[in-house]
Design a protein around this motif. Sequence first.
Motif, mmCIF file in Angstrom:
data_model
loop_
_atom_site.group_PDB
_atom_site.id
_atom_site.type_symbol
_atom_site.label_atom_id
_atom_site.label_comp_id
_atom_site.label_asym_id
_atom_site.label_seq_id
_atom_site.Cartn_x
_atom_site.Cartn_y
_atom_site.Cartn_z
ATOM 1 N N HIS A 745 0.836 -1.206 0.000
ATOM 2 C CA HIS A 745 0.000 0.000 0.000
ATOM 3 C C HIS A 745 0.873 1.259 0.000
ATOM 4 O O HIS A 745 1.958 1.276 0.582
ATOM 5 C CB HIS A 745 -0.909 0.027 1.242
ATOM 6 C CG HIS A 745 -1.900 -1.085 1.298
ATOM 7 N ND1 HIS A 745 -3.104 -1.037 0.628
ATOM 8 C CD2 HIS A 745 -1.854 -2.286 1.919
ATOM 9 C CE1 HIS A 745 -3.770 -2.166 0.841
ATOM 10 N NE2 HIS A 745 -3.027 -2.937 1.631
ATOM 11 N N ALA A 746 0.365 2.309 -0.655
ATOM 12 C CA ALA A 746 1.045 3.598 -0.679
ATOM 13 C C ALA A 746 0.004 4.706 -0.765
ATOM 14 O O ALA A 746 -1.061 4.526 -1.372
ATOM 15 C CB ALA A 746 2.014 3.683 -1.851
ATOM 16 N N LEU A 747 0.305 5.846 -0.152
ATOM 17 C CA LEU A 747 -0.579 7.010 -0.178
ATOM 18 C C LEU A 747 0.185 8.237 -0.657
ATOM 19 O O LEU A 747 1.367 8.408 -0.335
ATOM 20 C CB LEU A 747 -1.142 7.300 1.220
ATOM 21 C CG LEU A 747 -2.233 6.397 1.782
ATOM 22 C CD1 LEU A 747 -2.556 6.822 3.213
ATOM 23 C CD2 LEU A 747 -3.488 6.451 0.932
ATOM 24 N N TRP A 766 3.241 8.219 1.917
ATOM 25 C CA TRP A 766 3.368 7.137 2.902
ATOM 26 C C TRP A 766 3.472 5.820 2.170
ATOM 27 O O TRP A 766 2.724 5.565 1.225
ATOM 28 C CB TRP A 766 2.167 7.120 3.837
ATOM 29 C CG TRP A 766 2.168 5.952 4.795
ATOM 30 C CD1 TRP A 766 2.816 5.840 5.989
ATOM 31 C CD2 TRP A 766 1.466 4.710 4.617
ATOM 32 N NE1 TRP A 766 2.574 4.620 6.567
ATOM 33 C CE2 TRP A 766 1.756 3.903 5.743
ATOM 34 C CE3 TRP A 766 0.641 4.206 3.606
ATOM 35 C CZ2 TRP A 766 1.230 2.619 5.890
ATOM 36 C CZ3 TRP A 766 0.125 2.929 3.759
ATOM 37 C CH2 TRP A 766 0.412 2.150 4.889
ATOM 38 N N ASN A 767 4.436 4.992 2.589
ATOM 39 C CA ASN A 767 4.581 3.646 2.059
ATOM 40 C C ASN A 767 4.497 2.655 3.201
ATOM 41 O O ASN A 767 5.114 2.858 4.265
ATOM 42 C CB ASN A 767 5.920 3.468 1.337
ATOM 43 C CG ASN A 767 5.924 4.127 -0.030
ATOM 44 O OD1 ASN A 767 5.107 3.800 -0.887
ATOM 45 N ND2 ASN A 767 6.826 5.071 -0.224
ATOM 46 N N ALA A 768 3.752 1.585 2.993
ATOM 47 C CA ALA A 768 3.601 0.561 4.015
ATOM 48 C C ALA A 768 4.914 -0.190 4.215
ATOM 49 O O ALA A 768 5.811 -0.135 3.371
ATOM 50 C CB ALA A 768 2.488 -0.412 3.614
ATOM 51 N N ASN A 790 6.662 10.793 4.738
ATOM 52 C CA ASN A 790 7.395 12.027 4.473
ATOM 53 C C ASN A 790 6.404 13.144 4.176
ATOM 54 O O ASN A 790 5.621 13.056 3.232
ATOM 55 C CB ASN A 790 8.349 11.835 3.288
ATOM 56 C CG ASN A 790 9.372 12.948 3.188
ATOM 57 O OD1 ASN A 790 9.047 14.111 3.347
ATOM 58 N ND2 ASN A 790 10.609 12.582 2.910
ATOM 59 N N ILE A 791 6.445 14.195 4.975
ATOM 60 C CA ILE A 791 5.526 15.320 4.819
ATOM 61 C C ILE A 791 6.317 16.574 4.495
ATOM 62 O O ILE A 791 7.346 16.856 5.118
ATOM 63 C CB ILE A 791 4.695 15.542 6.100
ATOM 64 C CG1 ILE A 791 3.722 14.382 6.304
ATOM 65 C CG2 ILE A 791 3.926 16.858 6.018
ATOM 66 C CD1 ILE A 791 2.852 14.545 7.515
ATOM 67 N N GLY A 792 5.850 17.313 3.508
ATOM 68 C CA GLY A 792 6.426 18.605 3.168
ATOM 69 C C GLY A 792 5.454 19.716 3.501
ATOM 70 O O GLY A 792 4.236 19.577 3.331
ATOM 71 N N LEU A 793 5.975 20.827 3.979
ATOM 72 C CA LEU A 793 5.151 21.960 4.399
ATOM 73 C C LEU A 793 5.646 23.216 3.700
ATOM 74 O O LEU A 793 6.854 23.442 3.593
ATOM 75 C CB LEU A 793 5.249 22.125 5.919
ATOM 76 C CG LEU A 793 4.432 23.250 6.560
ATOM 77 C CD1 LEU A 793 2.947 22.942 6.476
ATOM 78 C CD2 LEU A 793 4.860 23.423 8.022
ATOM 79 N N ARG A 794 4.701 24.019 3.228
ATOM 80 C CA ARG A 794 5.051 25.297 2.601
ATOM 81 C C ARG A 794 4.104 26.370 3.125
ATOM 82 O O ARG A 794 2.876 26.255 2.983
ATOM 83 C CB ARG A 794 4.943 25.205 1.076
ATOM 84 C CG ARG A 794 5.323 26.509 0.358
ATOM 85 C CD ARG A 794 5.189 26.368 -1.148
ATOM 86 N NE ARG A 794 5.630 27.560 -1.846
ATOM 87 C CZ ARG A 794 6.871 27.809 -2.210
ATOM 88 N NH1 ARG A 794 7.817 26.919 -1.954
ATOM 89 N NH2 ARG A 794 7.198 28.911 -2.837
ATOM 90 N N MET A 795 4.664 27.399 3.725
ATOM 91 C CA MET A 795 3.900 28.549 4.193
ATOM 92 C C MET A 795 4.394 29.771 3.439
ATOM 93 O O MET A 795 5.612 29.967 3.325
ATOM 94 C CB MET A 795 4.083 28.737 5.699
ATOM 95 C CG MET A 795 3.570 27.564 6.531
ATOM 96 S SD MET A 795 4.089 27.660 8.271
ATOM 97 C CE MET A 795 5.806 27.193 8.121
#
Length: 862
Positions: A745-747, A766-768, A790-795
């Motif tokens: 699974h992957a998201l 996200w990877n299982a 892994n999350i990336g954020l941009r403000m």
Amino acid sequence: MVVHAQEAAQTGAPAAQPAEEEEEEPGEYDGTDEIVVIAGRLRGEIDVPQQPVAVFEEQDIAAYGATSISELLDAISPQTGSGRGRGGGRPVILLNGQRISSFRELRSIPPEAIRRMQVLPEEVALRFGYPPNQRVVNIILKDNFSSKQLAGEFNYPTRGGYSNYELEGSLFRIDGQRRTTLEAKITETSLLTEAERNIDVAGDSEIPAVAGDPDPARYRSLAAESREITLGGTSAMGLGEDGLGGSLTVNGAYTRTDTRSLSGLDTVLLIGPNGTTARRNLEGALRTRVGTDAFEGGLAYNRLVGTWQLSATLDAGYTTTTTRVDRRRDLTGLRDAALTGTLDILGPLPPVPSAGYDTARSEDLSASSLVTLAGNVLRLPAGDVAATVRAGFDYNRSDNEDTRSSLGAFILDRSVASAGVNLALPLTSRREDVLGAVGDIALNLNAGFDHLSDFGTLTEWSAGVTWAPTEKLSLQASYIVNEAAPSLGQLASPQVRSYNVTAYDFIRNETALVTVLSGGNPDLLAERQRDIKLALNWDLPVLERSNLVIEYFRNRSSGVTQSFPLLTPAVEAAFPGRVSRDASGRLIAIDRRSVTFDEIASSRLRWGLNFGGQFGSVTESSAAAGGRGGGGDRRGAGAFPGERLNRPAPSGEASPAGGERTSRSDAERANIPPEGGREAAAPEAGRGPRGPGYGPMGRGAQRGRWNVSVYHTWRFTDTIRIAPGALELNQLEGDAISSGGVPRHALEFEGGLFKDGYGLRVNGKWNAPARVNGSGLPGSSDLRFGSTFNIGLRMFVDLGQQESLVQSSPFFKNARLSLTVDNLFDQRQRVTDENGVVPLAYQAAYREPQGRIVGIDLRKMF
């Protein structure tokens, strides 16, 4: 009530309304009157049976806060990514519905110049002469726009030891049929070493035996030092009076790239007269330095030939690369001196002369051309049969010389002649009242061939059907058969040995430093691919705007060329001649030249949800937004990914003058208020009456915008048969051939908020967990690869929209400040054996060297 919006689509003016409607008292819509919007299709849009996966309007694009089209495409990658599993890289890019010679034409165009952007399924690529490997992104530019910009970016990991910066300046202008781009960019990245991430490569053997000996971890790089300088430009113009002779685009670029990486130290095992030993490390890193000069150019020509569209593109490049690799020094003298006792094995070491370096030089020439002719060939009861005929010629040549090879100078070259035809046949139609009760059904047929000078003739064909039972629901099915040849490099690249490469030995459950052989393998075979795709695209009847995409893929391939896989026991048994071990069974060398697998098969489901809308009260933004061109087509101002404002009229309801019908809710989403009010259109040009960039994010009624996109991939099967008669490997059950295994699974997701110049964007993957099986013998171990998230954020903030700031410091007019965080949680994959121990070859810093990276971007437009 009828609202004529066709003229508004062309001029940017608000749609006209009958006078009697203007005299009505505003009030709630009671459903007694029908509102019909008559609107022509926006110039540059693609009209195909396949429903768009996503549609982005000006305000949607502004909500991403992207500083370049490349950055924008990265931000929307869940929507633009293909689940077919063939090809890679960016999607197919079209500009105003036409092919471009290369992405160079677009990389310096500011996103503010985009009027609308469509994301379409892979099958649409066939209509433009491309294989159906990637989705298609059609970028529609504004008719008039002008900007100059300077941008700077600095990135630094919170773990330290590494930095990256970019500086860029560009000029861009659209003036009707003329388009000009000039760009200059420099990117520099510092070196990251194993010592800066506390890497332990070989346990106690890496610890210096004598105080003062250098630590090898300081001289092995995880990320190379690099510098890249790019200069480029594009010029597009219309030909003939009013562009009736077509259009011509010329682009070119020069790029200089320098990199430096470190491969450790010269080490020597000294043995004294009494048999005592000491491993010593000598000063002076083993370096690899690569310098590349790349010259690129392209042409694109488009014109009408009668009722047919002729498109011709040429992309060419010339690249010279020089690689210098330090040689190992001859340490025989040190060993002999230690044995005779004339050298204290624990004392200072005498200097050892440098052995110089090996040099590899290559000159690569490439040219790719494609000509397509697209138009209607005949008329069926359900509509016109559209055809695309293509012909192309590609040439690649590589002149190589490498002092590490005994071959001397050698030349690789390949030419490819190709041709093909694609037909789109409408079978039923609501508009034409041909079996309209079942909806719109269209058939797509494609066939072609490629003749390779060094590999013979390869063929391809495909068939697909698209069924739209309603305006909001579309289903697709396709079957593709294709043959593919190994690349020229995979077949004939020179053989090169690399030393001190870390490899995990599954049989002995240990990490080894090995010698790796790379290069070409002339025994590779042609691959035959057979793929099935089933897809559904549904505009959901919930929320303000939403759609659902479901895609099923089944791939079958025989004679598959791949890089040498992860050295599992099964792979070593299948390719015994590729592995060398010493008398004790320790792994010492691997031949990693490409191999051919007998068969690979997989199936998976990829489905996604896209939601979006507006929030908050209407506010007045009193300052101009940085560099935004204005107005243009206001019909889609409330559009969102997946929404289609220009749908074919139902059977028997064709709109006048080629226009199209939309429902009352469609009109409302096009920012036509029920009370009969109208939004004033901003000037089309990037430099409006209130200064540069006054436009949709400038002064005017604005509400906040939000969107969320989530895509899930579920792999059902993934099997490999390495050789005829060999056992079938199930990658999902641990028989993996790649480092990391294959997760079931992957998201992928992305989303964000934007209002009054302030934006927040989040994206992630996200990877299982997955595993790779050992041999099952004593000493061997399975490996478990943990999940990754892994999350990336941009403000970001459009400083130009902050009125008080601009009044106090006019410099901030048309400026944007962004703060980015990659790998927000500093997450690195954990790999363990059956005892819960992390093998040295799979330390976390090898899996993710940089960790969390914080960046700051500032862009100023003039």
